[in-house]
Each structure stands twice: as structure tokens, then as C-alpha cells.
Design an enzyme around this catalytic site. Structure first.
Site, PDB file in Angstrom:
ATOM      1  N   TYR A 190       0.828  -1.207   0.000  1.00 47.00           N
ATOM      2  CA  TYR A 190       0.000   0.000   0.000  1.00 47.00           C
ATOM      3  C   TYR A 190       0.860   1.254   0.000  1.00 47.00           C
ATOM      4  O   TYR A 190       0.681   2.147  -0.840  1.00 47.00           O
ATOM      5  CB  TYR A 190      -0.940  -0.003   1.211  1.00 47.00           C
ATOM      6  N   LYS A 193       1.282   3.952  -3.037  1.00 46.86           N
ATOM      7  CA  LYS A 193       0.889   5.360  -2.874  1.00 46.86           C
ATOM      8  C   LYS A 193       2.080   6.301  -3.057  1.00 46.86           C
ATOM      9  O   LYS A 193       1.928   7.397  -3.602  1.00 46.86           O
ATOM     10  CB  LYS A 193       0.245   5.547  -1.502  1.00 46.86           C
TER      11      LYS A 193
END
Length: 283
Positions: free
Chosen positions: A155, A159
Site C-alpha cells: 500500500y 501510494k
């Protein structure tokens, strides 16, 4: 810079039926924007569109951000339907919680493919139309681009990659008159956060996001900042002033966050409770 008036412009939005996507769609429609709503569940996207206005103002399409050809087809159909695409918002995203040594490789690859490659595909599919209108591309990233938490490897990597991709793309398209931005909210109420709070590892790591560094902010705060950022064609959108500081000087803030945010045995305790897929149950 003068305000980029959204009235009468067309905004394409991926992940339109999710928590943030649905709220953004409502806010953008209130500004007078026409909406091309793209979601993995096409029927749900079409129902969403019907609730926001006539087909001349909002229409839904099925689209998977893991499928470039499908995204291109949906973007082309939206441009034909509305006559233009002015703004593309790459909003679709997923999360997980598991340590690197135990995460299912398929889960890692899925998260990176949706959260990072999905943004690239969305930009790639919509850029020809946005170039024509000298519009704006926006990716929904996260404060996780700057604050890299454990058990969130794919994640935070995705990002951070989105942030870098937006910076690189901005330089590539500025001579077309196209703006590019990335939005970096912190924790806020979404179905993804419900998954975090139902996972013992997530609860241990973030403490329920009730206070301190990890306290959630209202969804409305995120939506207002994103819509205002679009109207300003901002290169960086951060919903709160405190987080804006962290976004601009991550190299200075990171050691302090490490010391304050994850005390004692918090991280190993969370690792011990994490499942291979990152969630206790899958929907």
C-alpha cells in the site's frame, strides 16, 4: 490562478461507488460538473448515475483499472457521450495488512496493480481527451506516500509511487496546458477502514484510529479539499495543515513518527496477529 470552474465540465471518476468516490461524485455534481462514473460494478455505477441526474449530467460505465483496453473504451465512450473530458480522477484503490515475509504474493501484486498501475492506466486512457481540453489529471494517493507504516508494504509503496508518477507526469504534460495533481488524505471513514478495524492486526497497529497521530478526519474534510484542489488545479492536495507539513518535509518527520507512532512492542504484536491475505475475512 483563477478558479477552474467545474460547471459544465466533464469529470471522469474511477472507483465511483466506493466511500470516497461516492462522496466526491455528489460534491462534484453540486458544483455543476457532468460525471462519467467508472466502477468495477457497472450496474452499481449506472444506478449511482441515475441518482445524480439525467444521462446528460451523469452516466455510469463498467471499468476495471487493471484492464487498459477496457478503461480506454470507457473513456472514449464517456468523451463521445458528453463531448469532452476535462478532469480525470484516478480514485480506485484497495488495501491490506500483512508483513512482507508472510503476505500472499498474489495479494501484493493485486494491491500494486490496482493502486499504482491502475493510476497509470487511468491517466493513459484519459490523457488524449484531457489534452484536448487542457484539463487536469488527479490521482488519489495518501499520506502513506510520506509516512510509511509497517504491515502496509504494498500500500505505502503504491501510494508513494503514485506521488512520484504524478510529479513525473506533470512535467511531461505541462506543455499541453494539462495540470496534474495528487491528493494525500490521512485516515477517514471508508469501507477500507472498516476492514482495518475488523482486523486484530489493524486495531493493534492503529489503536482504532481514535486519537493521536492516527486519528481519523471527517470524510467531508477530505472531499472539500479534493474538490477545492481540482478547482485550483493543485499539484499537491493535503486535507489538513498538520499533514501538509509532513507531506512537504517527509525526510525530517519520518524519524519522529517512528518513535512516537509505534511504541514498545506494537509492531511485532501486530505482525503476530496478521493473516496472510491481510484481512481476517474476504468479501
Amino acid at each position: 490562478m483563477p478558479r477552474y470552474d467545474l460547471a459544465g465540465r466533464t469529470v471522469l471518476l474511477t472507483g465511483s461507488t466506493g466511500g470516497l468516490g461516492a462522496a466526491l461524485a455528489r460534491a462534484l455534481r453540486e458544483r455543476g460538473a457532468n460525471l462519467a462514473l467508472l466502477d468495477l460494478d457497472g450496474d452499481l455505477a449506472r444506478q449511482q448515475a441515475a441518482g445524480l441526474g439525467p444521462a446528460s449530467a451523469a452516466r455510469g460505465w463498467a471499468a476495471d483499472v487493471r484492464d487498459l483496453a477496457g478503461l480506454q473504451s470507457a473513456a472514449d465512450a464517456a468523451a463521445e457521450h458528453f463531448g469532452r473530458i476535462d478532469v480525470a480522477v484516478a480514485n480506485a484503490g484497495v488495501g491490506s495488512m500483512a508483513p512482507l515475509e508472510r503476505i500472499d504474493p498474489a495479494a501484493w501484486e493485486r494491491i500494486i496493480d490496482i493502486n499504482l498501475n491502475g493510476v497509470w492506466r487511468t491517466f493513459r486512457a484519459t490523457l488524449p481527451h484531457v489534452k484536448h481540453t487542457k484539463g487536469y489529471l488527479l490521482a488519489v494517493s495518501s499520506m502513506a506516500a510520506f509516512v510509511h507504516s509497517p504491515l502496509n508494504g504494498p500500500y505505502v509503496a503504491g501510494k508513494a509511487g503514485v506521488w512520484a508518477l504524478c510529479d513525473a507526469t506533470r512535467l511531461e504534460v505541462r506543455h499541453y496546458g494539462v495540470g496534474v495533481g495528487s491528493a494525500h488524505p490521512t485516515f477517514f471513514k471508508t469501507p477500507m477502514m472498516d476492514d482495518v478495524h475488523s482486523d486484530p492486526a489493524g486495531t493493534t497497529l492503529w489503536g482504532g484510529n481514535k486519537s493521536g497521530l492516527w486519528k481519523m478526519i471527517p470524510l467531508e474534510t477530505v472531499v472539500d479539499s479534493v474538490v477545492t484542489g481540482i478547482e485550483r488545479r493543485s499539484p499537491l492536495i493535503v486535507p489538513t495543515r498538520t499533514n501538509a507539513i509532513a507531506a512537504r518535509i517527509p525526510g525530517l518527520v519520518r524519524p519522529l513518527v517512528d518513535r512516537i507512532g509505534f511504541r514498545g512492542t506494537t509492531i511485532p504484536d501486530a505482525i503476530a496477529q496478521a493473516s496472510e491475505t491481510g484481512w481476517i475475512s474476504r468479501r
